[in-house]
Design a protein around this motif. Structure first.
Motif, PDB file in Angstrom:
ATOM      1  N   PRO A  29       0.837  -1.201   0.000  1.00 25.07           N
ATOM      2  CA  PRO A  29       0.000   0.000   0.000  1.00 25.07           C
ATOM      3  C   PRO A  29       0.871   1.250   0.000  1.00 25.07           C
ATOM      4  CG  PRO A  29      -0.030  -1.036   2.152  1.00 25.07           C
ATOM      5  CD  PRO A  29       0.735  -1.951   1.242  1.00 25.07           C
ATOM      6  N   GLU A  30       0.459   2.230  -0.783  1.00 19.58           N
ATOM      7  CA  GLU A  30       1.178   3.490  -0.814  1.00 19.58           C
ATOM      8  C   GLU A  30       0.682   4.372   0.314  1.00 19.58           C
ATOM      9  OE1 GLU A  30       1.361   5.459  -4.566  1.00 19.58           O
ATOM     10  OE2 GLU A  30       1.401   3.566  -5.643  1.00 19.58           O
ATOM     11  N   PRO A  31       1.594   5.167   0.874  1.00 20.68           N
ATOM     12  CA  PRO A  31       1.141   6.090   1.922  1.00 20.68           C
ATOM     13  C   PRO A  31       0.093   7.043   1.368  1.00 20.68           C
ATOM     14  CG  PRO A  31       3.537   6.058   1.743  1.00 20.68           C
ATOM     15  CD  PRO A  31       3.002   5.271   0.588  1.00 20.68           C
ATOM     16  N   LEU A  32      -0.879   7.351   2.184  1.00 18.29           N
ATOM     17  CA  LEU A  32      -1.968   8.217   1.775  1.00 18.29           C
ATOM     18  C   LEU A  32      -1.846   9.547   2.495  1.00 18.29           C
ATOM     19  CD1 LEU A  32      -4.685   8.446   0.233  1.00 18.29           C
ATOM     20  CD2 LEU A  32      -5.770   7.587   2.282  1.00 18.29           C
ATOM     21  N   THR A  33      -2.038  10.627   1.750  1.00 19.25           N
ATOM     22  CA  THR A  33      -2.036  11.960   2.346  1.00 19.25           C
ATOM     23  C   THR A  33      -3.368  12.623   2.033  1.00 19.25           C
ATOM     24  OG1 THR A  33       0.363  12.177   2.065  1.00 19.25           O
ATOM     25  CG2 THR A  33      -0.879  14.206   2.413  1.00 19.25           C
ATOM     26  N   VAL A  34      -3.976  13.216   3.036  1.00 20.39           N
ATOM     27  CA  VAL A  34      -5.200  13.998   2.848  1.00 20.39           C
ATOM     28  C   VAL A  34      -4.884  15.433   3.276  1.00 20.39           C
ATOM     29  CG1 VAL A  34      -6.782  12.052   3.093  1.00 20.39           C
ATOM     30  CG2 VAL A  34      -6.121  13.351   5.097  1.00 20.39           C
ATOM     31  N   TYR A  35      -5.676  16.368   2.780  1.00 20.26           N
ATOM     32  CA  TYR A  35      -5.338  17.776   2.939  1.00 20.26           C
ATOM     33  C   TYR A  35      -6.425  18.552   3.676  1.00 20.26           C
ATOM     34  CZ  TYR A  35      -1.935  16.374  -0.491  1.00 20.26           C
ATOM     35  OH  TYR A  35      -0.919  15.715  -1.123  1.00 20.26           O
ATOM     36  N   VAL A  36      -5.968  19.476   4.529  1.00 19.48           N
ATOM     37  CA  VAL A  36      -6.856  20.404   5.224  1.00 19.48           C
ATOM     38  C   VAL A  36      -6.352  21.802   4.884  1.00 19.48           C
ATOM     39  CG1 VAL A  36      -7.668  21.259   7.455  1.00 19.48           C
ATOM     40  CG2 VAL A  36      -7.327  18.802   7.114  1.00 19.48           C
ATOM     41  N   GLU A  37      -7.260  22.640   4.403  1.00 21.86           N
ATOM     42  CA  GLU A  37      -6.913  24.016   4.087  1.00 21.86           C
ATOM     43  C   GLU A  37      -7.357  24.914   5.238  1.00 21.86           C
ATOM     44  OE1 GLU A  37      -7.306  26.608   0.137  1.00 21.86           O
ATOM     45  OE2 GLU A  37      -9.233  26.314   1.138  1.00 21.86           O
ATOM     46  N   ILE A  38      -6.509  25.881   5.582  1.00 21.14           N
ATOM     47  CA  ILE A  38      -6.858  26.861   6.602  1.00 21.14           C
ATOM     48  C   ILE A  38      -7.099  28.177   5.872  1.00 21.14           C
ATOM     49  CG2 ILE A  38      -6.165  28.007   8.731  1.00 21.14           C
ATOM     50  CD1 ILE A  38      -4.010  25.749   9.006  1.00 21.14           C
ATOM     51  N   LYS A  39      -8.333  28.654   5.952  1.00 25.91           N
ATOM     52  CA  LYS A  39      -8.675  29.892   5.251  1.00 25.91           C
ATOM     53  C   LYS A  39      -9.875  30.536   5.930  1.00 25.91           C
ATOM     54  CE  LYS A  39      -9.292  31.755   0.664  1.00 25.91           C
ATOM     55  NZ  LYS A  39      -9.338  31.488  -0.756  1.00 25.91           N
ATOM     56  N   GLY A  40      -9.812  31.861   6.084  1.00 25.59           N
ATOM     57  CA  GLY A  40     -10.925  32.570   6.709  1.00 25.59           C
ATOM     58  C   GLY A  40     -11.157  32.145   8.142  1.00 25.59           C
ATOM     59  N   TRP A  92      -1.846  20.101   6.675  1.00 25.29           N
ATOM     60  CA  TRP A  92      -2.535  21.377   6.832  1.00 25.29           C
ATOM     61  C   TRP A  92      -1.769  22.434   6.032  1.00 25.29           C
ATOM     62  CZ3 TRP A  92      -2.219  17.815  10.708  1.00 25.29           C
ATOM     63  CH2 TRP A  92      -3.401  17.492  11.388  1.00 25.29           C
ATOM     64  N   THR A  93      -2.483  23.217   5.233  1.00 28.64           N
ATOM     65  CA  THR A  93      -1.869  24.291   4.451  1.00 28.64           C
ATOM     66  C   THR A  93      -2.597  25.594   4.754  1.00 28.64           C
ATOM     67  OG1 THR A  93      -1.265  22.765   2.690  1.00 28.64           O
ATOM     68  CG2 THR A  93      -1.305  25.104   2.125  1.00 28.64           C
ATOM     69  N   ASN A  94      -1.808  26.616   5.077  1.00 28.21           N
ATOM     70  CA  ASN A  94      -2.374  27.923   5.378  1.00 28.21           C
ATOM     71  C   ASN A  94      -2.596  28.684   4.072  1.00 28.21           C
ATOM     72  OD1 ASN A  94      -3.124  30.411   6.295  1.00 28.21           O
ATOM     73  ND2 ASN A  94      -1.271  30.810   7.468  1.00 28.21           N
ATOM     74  N   ALA A  95      -3.840  28.931   3.733  1.00 22.05           N
ATOM     75  CA  ALA A  95      -4.199  29.714   2.550  1.00 22.05           C
ATOM     76  C   ALA A  95      -4.703  31.093   2.970  1.00 22.05           C
ATOM     77  CB  ALA A  95      -5.260  28.974   1.737  1.00 22.05           C
ATOM     78  N   ASP A  96      -4.435  31.460   4.202  1.00 21.25           N
ATOM     79  CA  ASP A  96      -4.915  32.716   4.770  1.00 21.25           C
ATOM     80  C   ASP A  96      -3.749  33.701   4.908  1.00 21.25           C
ATOM     81  OD1 ASP A  96      -6.953  34.280   5.760  1.00 21.25           O
ATOM     82  OD2 ASP A  96      -7.491  32.891   7.361  1.00 21.25           O
ATOM     83  N   SER A  97      -4.066  34.963   5.164  1.00 21.79           N
ATOM     84  CA  SER A  97      -3.016  35.975   5.285  1.00 21.79           C
ATOM     85  C   SER A  97      -2.451  36.078   6.712  1.00 21.79           C
ATOM     86  CB  SER A  97      -3.543  37.343   4.838  1.00 21.79           C
ATOM     87  OG  SER A  97      -4.666  37.696   5.609  1.00 21.79           O
ATOM     88  N   VAL A  98      -3.115  35.453   7.687  1.00 20.46           N
ATOM     89  CA  VAL A  98      -2.608  35.459   9.067  1.00 20.46           C
ATOM     90  C   VAL A  98      -1.946  34.118   9.365  1.00 20.46           C
ATOM     91  CG1 VAL A  98      -4.319  37.126   9.864  1.00 20.46           C
ATOM     92  CG2 VAL A  98      -4.815  34.690  10.029  1.00 20.46           C
ATOM     93  N   SER A  99      -1.132  34.070  10.395  1.00 24.97           N
ATOM     94  CA  SER A  99      -0.427  32.834  10.736  1.00 24.97           C
ATOM     95  C   SER A  99      -1.259  31.972  11.691  1.00 24.97           C
ATOM     96  CB  SER A  99       0.937  33.149  11.346  1.00 24.97           C
ATOM     97  OG  SER A  99       0.771  33.886  12.532  1.00 24.97           O
ATOM     98  N   TYR A 100      -0.974  30.675  11.665  1.00 23.48           N
ATOM     99  CA  TYR A 100      -1.674  29.710  12.513  1.00 23.48           C
ATOM    100  C   TYR A 100      -0.665  28.733  13.102  1.00 23.48           C
ATOM    101  CZ  TYR A 100      -5.939  31.305  10.233  1.00 23.48           C
ATOM    102  OH  TYR A 100      -6.962  32.072   9.773  1.00 23.48           O
ATOM    103  N   ILE A 101      -1.028  28.157  14.244  1.00 23.33           N
ATOM    104  CA  ILE A 101      -0.279  27.057  14.847  1.00 23.33           C
ATOM    105  C   ILE A 101      -1.287  25.948  15.099  1.00 23.33           C
ATOM    106  CG2 ILE A 101       1.075  26.274  16.825  1.00 23.33           C
ATOM    107  CD1 ILE A 101       1.952  29.231  17.190  1.00 23.33           C
ATOM    108  N   VAL A 102      -1.063  24.788  14.485  1.00 24.42           N
ATOM    109  CA  VAL A 102      -1.994  23.666  14.605  1.00 24.42           C
ATOM    110  C   VAL A 102      -1.556  22.775  15.763  1.00 24.42           C
ATOM    111  CG1 VAL A 102      -2.960  21.642  13.452  1.00 24.42           C
ATOM    112  CG2 VAL A 102      -2.505  23.730  12.137  1.00 24.42           C
ATOM    113  N   ASN A 103      -2.504  22.409  16.624  1.00 21.91           N
ATOM    114  CA  ASN A 103      -2.276  21.477  17.735  1.00 21.91           C
ATOM    115  C   ASN A 103      -3.110  20.229  17.494  1.00 21.91           C
ATOM    116  OD1 ASN A 103      -0.713  23.226  19.530  1.00 21.91           O
ATOM    117  ND2 ASN A 103      -2.588  24.449  19.557  1.00 21.91           N
ATOM    118  N   VAL A 104      -2.453  19.068  17.473  1.00 15.20           N
ATOM    119  CA  VAL A 104      -3.176  17.806  17.305  1.00 15.20           C
ATOM    120  C   VAL A 104      -2.362  16.676  17.925  1.00 15.20           C
ATOM    121  CG1 VAL A 104      -2.211  17.341  15.013  1.00 15.20           C
ATOM    122  CG2 VAL A 104      -4.383  16.308  15.638  1.00 15.20           C
TER     123      VAL A 104
END
Length: 136
Positions: free
Chosen positions: A52-63, A81-93
């Protein structure tokens, strides 16, 4: 048969013989003005086991939103997680924190255990939290 038909058949026979003698069994595709003929050979498939190939799924951060807010994935999947916004983010998981994600920055985390994992942005506490459900 008249002489004209015999002559045409003779010319066609000579052309067919001439063309068939020009074909090299080790050559690549044979092309003509109207078609391409690609020679193939039978290949016996190798016996093996599927990997099996590794699978990647995407989460966009916007607005100030995660999109999608909830994901159902299988164990071993990477979430990016990809930041598509003009402000910065820090993801906790999963007790892990991303670096500061400025615009167009990405961060990923691979989920290697099953369960339900809530995630948020520590520098935007009012932002809706996301959820990742990891199954076998």
């Amino acid at each position: 048969m008249d002489k004209r038909c015999i002559l045409i058949l003779l010319i066609l026979t000579v052309l067919i013989v001439a063309i068939s003698g020009c074909i090299d069994d080790n050559a690549g595709p044979i092309t003509s003005a109207n078609q391409t003929i690609i020679k193939t050979s039978a290949v016996t498939p190798a016996v093996g086991f599927p990997v099996p190939e590794p699978l990647t799924v995407y989460v966009e951060i916007k607005g100030s939103m995660f999109n999608p807010l909830e994901l159902k994935i299988v164990n071993g999947t990477t979430v990016k997680w990809t930041n598509a916004d003009s402000v910065s983010y820090i993801v906790n998981v999963d007790d892990v924190q991303s670096p500061v994600l400025n615009k167009r920055n990405s961060w990923n985390h691979t989920f290697n255990k099953t369960g339900i994992f809530e995630y948020n942005s520590s520098n935007h506490p009012a932002m809706p939290h996301g959820r990742i459900i990891v199954e076998n």
